[in-house]
Scaffold this active site. Structure first.
Site, PDB file in Angstrom:
ATOM      1  N   HIS A 126      20.787  24.111  69.050  1.00  0.00           N
ATOM      2  CA  HIS A 126      21.536  25.425  68.667  1.00  0.00           C
ATOM      3  C   HIS A 126      22.782  25.200  68.177  1.00  0.00           C
ATOM      4  O   HIS A 126      23.878  26.005  68.114  1.00  0.00           O
ATOM      5  CB  HIS A 126      21.688  26.170  70.128  1.00  0.00           C
ATOM      6  CG  HIS A 126      20.507  26.709  70.657  1.00  0.00           C
ATOM      7  ND1 HIS A 126      20.584  26.936  72.095  1.00  0.00           N
ATOM      8  CD2 HIS A 126      19.531  27.204  70.117  1.00  0.00           C
ATOM      9  CE1 HIS A 126      19.583  27.468  72.390  1.00  0.00           C
ATOM     10  NE2 HIS A 126      18.867  27.646  71.444  1.00  0.00           N
TER      11      HIS A 126
ATOM     12  N   ARG B 207      11.948  27.521  80.722  1.00  0.00           N
ATOM     13  CA  ARG B 207      12.106  26.180  80.853  1.00  0.00           C
ATOM     14  C   ARG B 207      13.111  26.022  82.159  1.00  0.00           C
ATOM     15  O   ARG B 207      14.081  26.702  82.284  1.00  0.00           O
ATOM     16  CB  ARG B 207      12.959  25.614  79.730  1.00  0.00           C
ATOM     17  CG  ARG B 207      12.065  25.407  78.514  1.00  0.00           C
ATOM     18  CD  ARG B 207      12.985  24.992  77.172  1.00  0.00           C
ATOM     19  NE  ARG B 207      12.439  25.574  76.242  1.00  0.00           N
ATOM     20  CZ  ARG B 207      13.394  26.103  75.191  1.00  0.00           C
ATOM     21  NH1 ARG B 207      14.230  25.422  74.990  1.00  0.00           N
ATOM     22  NH2 ARG B 207      12.989  26.731  74.149  1.00  0.00           N
TER      23      ARG B 207
ATOM     24  N   ARG C 153      16.199  25.176  57.445  1.00  0.00           N
ATOM     25  CA  ARG C 153      16.702  24.911  58.934  1.00  0.00           C
ATOM     26  C   ARG C 153      15.751  23.781  59.223  1.00  0.00           C
ATOM     27  O   ARG C 153      14.521  23.816  59.126  1.00  0.00           O
ATOM     28  CB  ARG C 153      16.238  26.085  59.912  1.00  0.00           C
ATOM     29  CG  ARG C 153      16.556  25.484  61.150  1.00  0.00           C
ATOM     30  CD  ARG C 153      16.096  26.622  62.145  1.00  0.00           C
ATOM     31  NE  ARG C 153      16.189  25.931  63.422  1.00  0.00           N
ATOM     32  CZ  ARG C 153      15.322  26.305  64.589  1.00  0.00           C
ATOM     33  NH1 ARG C 153      14.182  26.736  64.293  1.00  0.00           N
ATOM     34  NH2 ARG C 153      15.536  25.884  65.842  1.00  0.00           N
TER      35      ARG C 153
ATOM     36  N   ASN D 119      13.321  29.087  57.385  1.00  0.00           N
ATOM     37  CA  ASN D 119      12.916  28.456  58.780  1.00  0.00           C
ATOM     38  C   ASN D 119      11.504  28.403  59.023  1.00  0.00           C
ATOM     39  O   ASN D 119      10.631  29.193  59.201  1.00  0.00           O
ATOM     40  CB  ASN D 119      13.516  29.258  59.737  1.00  0.00           C
ATOM     41  CG  ASN D 119      13.401  28.723  60.991  1.00  0.00           C
ATOM     42  OD1 ASN D 119      12.880  27.730  61.438  1.00  0.00           O
ATOM     43  ND2 ASN D 119      14.150  29.359  61.889  1.00  0.00           N
TER      44      ASN D 119
END
Ligand code: ADP
Length: 396
Positions: free
Chosen positions: A176, A237, A87, A7
């Protein structure tokens, strides 16, 4: 099969080695290009490397990591891996599943840069390095967006002039996906159901959070949109809001686009309301009487509830709700409050079971709940490893 999962971020790389579905090595290369760059490696639950060392680039970092993997006997040869799973945050409309890396795949990931300016270039760096260090090993890309490519147009389109979709790719992509897909598969097994007949609402609640409506094993809607800003209230957020707030603030306060971007992504959400974004801290602030902390929590639960309600409406039949991510897996109060008073939707928690702390996938609904509620620890790296194995097997 031996699979390396990477990742790669802009200044860090997380890596993990899997033997089939078991991971026995994980590591982190961090602060690449900074003064305090470092590498750490955990081998069979023991920290065997923890070192500040000059790491100028992704290549340097992965080269150092590779030398450690050889030294520790994880592999005898860097080409011994059966596959390397990368990823990738954004696959746009090109990718609805994991893919073997080819020149065409690299070009497409590059072309998606405007949609993921921080992430996609870093992932490509990772791929370029492993192509050099492990030239004989197939590389596979696993996209956060791929699982959501089954969302129908009436759900992914924004009601804007159509040309913005055609010319600029403005639509809901969702994120996700690897996590939502992983927990949905575990939930199907727990229900002894084929994944292709599973209807579920999966809630990934971490620092970032998203909800997905899954029909017959496929994502049909998700709360994040063109970017990971839409939907739930998150750590920093805002999630959903009236877009006209931006025009209003811009005109009234003179903020430019970059300032507004920062406000919505980094200074809003739970942090914007109460000053903290770690749920544990917010709970303790609320317990000591901090009203803004309590308000932040109430807003957080309320938004989740609204999504559970609207996704129940679009699904009709819901077999289960799944909580996952740092908050979903650990915060029993968040689960309880988000499911409070949802009996009319067939959702009823077993309060005692919900309050227990366990690290395994489990049911937390009461026996008479029509909709099962599960807590399922997510494991995105494992899902990447499994998808990489699948792609490599099919390409042989
Ligand atoms: P990320 O999205 O960065 O991967 P995680 O999935 O690790 O984040 O989730 C981070 C969130 O999980 C933080 O808000 C943290 O407060 C929350 N969290 C972790 N452990 C607990 C706990 N025991 N109780 C409540 N919240 C927790």
């Amino acid at each position: 099969m031996k699979i390396l999962v990477l990742n790669s971020g802009s200044s860090s790389v997380k890596f993990q080695v899997f033997e089939d579905d078991i991971s026995f090595v994980s590591g982190l290369i961090e602060q690449i290009g900074e003064e305090n760059s470092a590498i750490s490696i955990i081998l069979r639950d023991e920290k065997v490397v923890d070192k500040q060392i000059e790491i100028k680039s992704h290549f340097d970092g992965l080269q150092i990591a590779a030398n450690y993997l050889l030294e520790l006997g994880v592999v005898k040869d860097l080409n011994e891996f059966d596959g390397i799973g990368h990823r990738v945050v954004h696959g746009g409309e090109y990718f609805n599943k994991a893919m073997l890396v080819t020149d065409d795949v690299i070009e497409k990931i590059e072309s998606l840069q405007p949609l993921a300016p921080l992430h996609n270039p870093a992932h490509l760096d990772g791929i370029r390095v492993t192509k050099k260090l492990n030239p004989l090993v197939p590389n596979v890309v696993v996209f956060d967006t791929a699982f959501h490519q089954s969302i129908p147009a009436h759900a992914y389109m924004y009601a804007l002039p159509y040309k913005f979709y055609e010319e600029d790719g403005v639509r809901k992509y969702g994120f996700h996906g690897t996590s939502h897909h992983f927990v949905a598969k575990v939930a199907a097994r727990m229900l002894q159901k084929d994944i292709n007949s599973l209807n579920a609402i999966t809630l990934h609640l971490g620092n970032g959070g998203s909800v997905t409506a899954i029909e017959n094993g496929k994502s049909i809607d998700t709360s994040m949109g063109l970017t990971p800003l839409e939907g739930l209230i998150m750590g920093t957020r805002s999630g959903d809001l009236d877009p006209a707030i931006l025009f209003y603030l811009s005109r009234k306060k003179g903020y430019d686009i970059n300032e507004l971007d920062k406000i919505l992504n980094k200074q809003s959400g739970l942090k914007g309301i109460c000053g903290a974004n770690d749920m544990r801290e917010i709970h303790s602030m609320a317990e000591s009487g901090d009203k803004k902390a309590q308000l932040a929590l109430d807003m957080f639960y309320y938004r989740i509830k609204k999504y559970i309600g609207s996704y129940s409406a679009i699904l009709g039949r819901v077999d289960c709700i799944v909580f996952t991510g740092g908050i979903g897996e650990n915060d029993d109060i968040a689960r309880l409050e988000s499911c409070h008073n949802l009996e009319n939707l067939g959702i009823k928690l077993n309060v005692e079971e919900n309050a227990l702390r366990k690290k395994v996938a489990r049911e937390i609904s009461s026996d008479d709940s029509l909709v099962k509620v599960f807590v399922i620890p997510t494991n995105e790296e494992l899902e990447i490893a499994l998808q990489t194995q699948e792609v490599v097997k099919n390409s042989r």
